[in-house]
Design a protein around this motif. Structure first.
Motif, PDB file in Angstrom:
ATOM      1  N   ALA A 136       0.821  -1.215   0.000  1.00  0.00           N
ATOM      2  CA  ALA A 136       0.000   0.000   0.000  1.00  0.00           C
ATOM      3  C   ALA A 136       0.853   1.261   0.000  1.00  0.00           C
ATOM      4  O   ALA A 136       0.592   2.203  -0.764  1.00  0.00           O
ATOM      5  N   THR A 137       1.877   1.309   0.856  1.00  0.00           N
ATOM      6  CA  THR A 137       2.718   2.504   0.902  1.00  0.00           C
ATOM      7  C   THR A 137       3.501   2.682  -0.394  1.00  0.00           C
ATOM      8  O   THR A 137       3.681   3.807  -0.865  1.00  0.00           O
ATOM      9  N   SER A 138       3.947   1.582  -0.966  1.00  0.00           N
ATOM     10  CA  SER A 138       4.703   1.664  -2.216  1.00  0.00           C
ATOM     11  C   SER A 138       3.801   2.093  -3.372  1.00  0.00           C
ATOM     12  O   SER A 138       4.219   2.873  -4.243  1.00  0.00           O
ATOM     13  N   ALA A 139       2.563   1.597  -3.380  1.00  0.00           N
ATOM     14  CA  ALA A 139       1.609   2.047  -4.400  1.00  0.00           C
ATOM     15  C   ALA A 139       1.324   3.531  -4.252  1.00  0.00           C
ATOM     16  O   ALA A 139       1.230   4.273  -5.248  1.00  0.00           O
ATOM     17  N   ALA A 140       1.198   3.997  -3.007  1.00  0.00           N
ATOM     18  CA  ALA A 140       0.966   5.430  -2.768  1.00  0.00           C
ATOM     19  C   ALA A 140       2.152   6.250  -3.264  1.00  0.00           C
ATOM     20  O   ALA A 140       1.982   7.342  -3.831  1.00  0.00           O
ATOM     21  N   ALA A 141       3.376   5.737  -3.074  1.00  0.00           N
ATOM     22  CA  ALA A 141       4.560   6.434  -3.569  1.00  0.00           C
ATOM     23  C   ALA A 141       4.538   6.540  -5.092  1.00  0.00           C
ATOM     24  O   ALA A 141       4.884   7.585  -5.661  1.00  0.00           O
ATOM     25  N   LEU A 142       4.128   5.472  -5.757  1.00  0.00           N
ATOM     26  CA  LEU A 142       4.058   5.487  -7.216  1.00  0.00           C
ATOM     27  C   LEU A 142       2.993   6.463  -7.706  1.00  0.00           C
ATOM     28  O   LEU A 142       3.229   7.253  -8.621  1.00  0.00           O
ATOM     29  N   VAL A 143       1.821   6.425  -7.092  1.00  0.00           N
ATOM     30  CA  VAL A 143       0.725   7.311  -7.516  1.00  0.00           C
ATOM     31  C   VAL A 143       1.103   8.770  -7.321  1.00  0.00           C
ATOM     32  O   VAL A 143       0.870   9.621  -8.197  1.00  0.00           O
ATOM     33  N   THR A 144       1.704   9.095  -6.192  1.00  0.00           N
ATOM     34  CA  THR A 144       2.019  10.502  -5.914  1.00  0.00           C
ATOM     35  C   THR A 144       3.083  11.042  -6.862  1.00  0.00           C
ATOM     36  O   THR A 144       2.993  12.196  -7.292  1.00  0.00           O
ATOM     37  N   ILE A 145       4.096  10.242  -7.213  1.00  0.00           N
ATOM     38  CA  ILE A 145       5.113  10.766  -8.125  1.00  0.00           C
ATOM     39  C   ILE A 145       4.548  10.913  -9.531  1.00  0.00           C
ATOM     40  O   ILE A 145       4.933  11.823 -10.279  1.00  0.00           O
ATOM     41  N   ARG A 146       3.634  10.046  -9.921  1.00  0.00           N
ATOM     42  CA  ARG A 146       3.009  10.195 -11.239  1.00  0.00           C
ATOM     43  C   ARG A 146       2.151  11.460 -11.299  1.00  0.00           C
ATOM     44  O   ARG A 146       1.957  12.023 -12.381  1.00  0.00           O
ATOM     45  N   ARG A 147       1.664  11.894 -10.159  1.00  0.00           N
ATOM     46  CA  ARG A 147       0.888  13.134 -10.099  1.00  0.00           C
ATOM     47  C   ARG A 147       1.764  14.362  -9.882  1.00  0.00           C
ATOM     48  O   ARG A 147       1.260  15.485  -9.803  1.00  0.00           O
ATOM     49  N   GLY A 148       3.059  14.156  -9.763  1.00  0.00           N
ATOM     50  CA  GLY A 148       3.974  15.267  -9.581  1.00  0.00           C
ATOM     51  C   GLY A 148       4.086  15.769  -8.157  1.00  0.00           C
ATOM     52  O   GLY A 148       4.693  16.815  -7.917  1.00  0.00           O
ATOM     53  N   ALA A 149       3.551  15.020  -7.194  1.00  0.00           N
ATOM     54  CA  ALA A 149       3.607  15.431  -5.786  1.00  0.00           C
ATOM     55  C   ALA A 149       4.895  14.867  -5.175  1.00  0.00           C
ATOM     56  O   ALA A 149       4.892  13.829  -4.508  1.00  0.00           O
ATOM     57  N   VAL A 150       5.999  15.579  -5.418  1.00  0.00           N
ATOM     58  CA  VAL A 150       7.321  15.057  -5.075  1.00  0.00           C
ATOM     59  C   VAL A 150       7.482  14.857  -3.571  1.00  0.00           C
ATOM     60  O   VAL A 150       7.997  13.827  -3.125  1.00  0.00           O
ATOM     61  N   GLU A 151       7.079  15.832  -2.774  1.00  0.00           N
ATOM     62  CA  GLU A 151       7.270  15.714  -1.335  1.00  0.00           C
ATOM     63  C   GLU A 151       6.422  14.587  -0.749  1.00  0.00           C
ATOM     64  O   GLU A 151       6.894  13.831   0.099  1.00  0.00           O
ATOM     65  N   ARG A 152       5.198  14.449  -1.195  1.00  0.00           N
ATOM     66  CA  ARG A 152       4.363  13.349  -0.720  1.00  0.00           C
ATOM     67  C   ARG A 152       4.954  12.005  -1.157  1.00  0.00           C
ATOM     68  O   ARG A 152       4.922  11.025  -0.406  1.00  0.00           O
ATOM     69  N   HIS A 153       5.486  11.967  -2.373  1.00  0.00           N
ATOM     70  CA  HIS A 153       6.154  10.756  -2.852  1.00  0.00           C
ATOM     71  C   HIS A 153       7.316  10.383  -1.942  1.00  0.00           C
ATOM     72  O   HIS A 153       7.467   9.214  -1.560  1.00  0.00           O
ATOM     73  N   ARG A 154       8.127  11.374  -1.582  1.00  0.00           N
ATOM     74  CA  ARG A 154       9.271  11.105  -0.713  1.00  0.00           C
ATOM     75  C   ARG A 154       8.827  10.534   0.629  1.00  0.00           C
ATOM     76  O   ARG A 154       9.424   9.583   1.139  1.00  0.00           O
TER      77      ARG A 154
END
Length: 228
Positions: A136-154
């Motif tokens: 779940a956390t890894s999927a959230a990291a993938l989704v956020t970077i695809r949306r350009g939300a770099v800090e949330r991705h980190r």
């Protein structure tokens, strides 16, 4: 009114502590990955004695879990150095892609193995929760970077790696508790949950510390005639 960025000074001791922490995590992760690689020989003598029959009956999920975990453990720390991200963004992206692929493998393999784990239901449930949270956390990291939300991705990547690092924490947990005479079954069951909770708590502490050192914006009165 205009705003000007101000940044709280970072103490040299804080920077040193972060570097030492990163180095320690990297060395421990790489060491456990190398030790775990013996499982990929599929030699029954390398398997945990109590789980030998289970592993032999479920070799495909075992290989997925171990191989994915090894790759994720080794690559994970290299996602976080700011200089690498800034100077080699293409390398950072490929490391991230390989890491997430490895996470998917180890998470799925872990879910398939969990129902056959030792000391049911407590320990298998802990490992199943770990696998679900990791995916779940890894999927959230993938989704956020695809949306350009770099800090949330980190932030999601920090949590994801904290969960991968339970592979290290769990083994240290067994070693420490075993050295003080705690029975193996008690150490194993408590570690299945304790390593998970401990690593997540550390991740949230790291993230909270990162917020404290982020640039903040202060407001000052605009000078007469100054542009807004």
């Amino acid at each position: 009114m205009t705003t000007t960025p101000t940044t709280a000074p970072t103490a040299p001791t804080t920077t040193l502590r972060r570097r030492v922490g990163w180095g320690t995590v990297t060395v421990l992760a790489t060491g456990i990955a190398l030790i775990s690689a013996r499982y990929l020989t599929l030699d029954p003598d390398t398997f945990l004695q109590e789980q030998r029959a289970t592993y032999l009956a479920h070799l495909t999920p075992l290989v997925l879990h171990v191989a994915g975990g090894i790759v994720a453990l080794v690559l994970g720390p290299w996602q976080f150095p700011p200089r690498l991200r800034a100077r080699r963004p293409a390398v950072h992206r490929w490391v991230g892609r390989l890491y997430l692929t490895a996470v998917a493998a180890t998470g799925v393999g872990g879910l398939l193995l969990a129902p056959h784990g030792l000391f049911a239901p407590a320990a298998p449930l802990g490992f199943a929760v770990l696998a679900v949270l990791l995916l779940a956390t890894s999927a959230a990291a993938l989704v956020t970077i695809r949306r350009g939300a770099v800090e949330r991705h980190r932030r999601w990547m920090v949590r994801s790696y904290a969960l991968i690092f339970t592979g290290v924490t769990f083994r240290l947990w067994l070693m420490v508790l075993g050295s003080v005479g705690v029975p193996f079954d008690q150490a194993y069951v408590s570690g299945a949950w304790g390593a998970l909770l401990l690593d997540l708590a550390v991740a949230e502490r790291v993230l909270a510390g990162g917020r404290e050192h982020r640039p903040v914006r202060s407001r000052r009165p605009r000078s007469p005639g100054a542009d807004s």
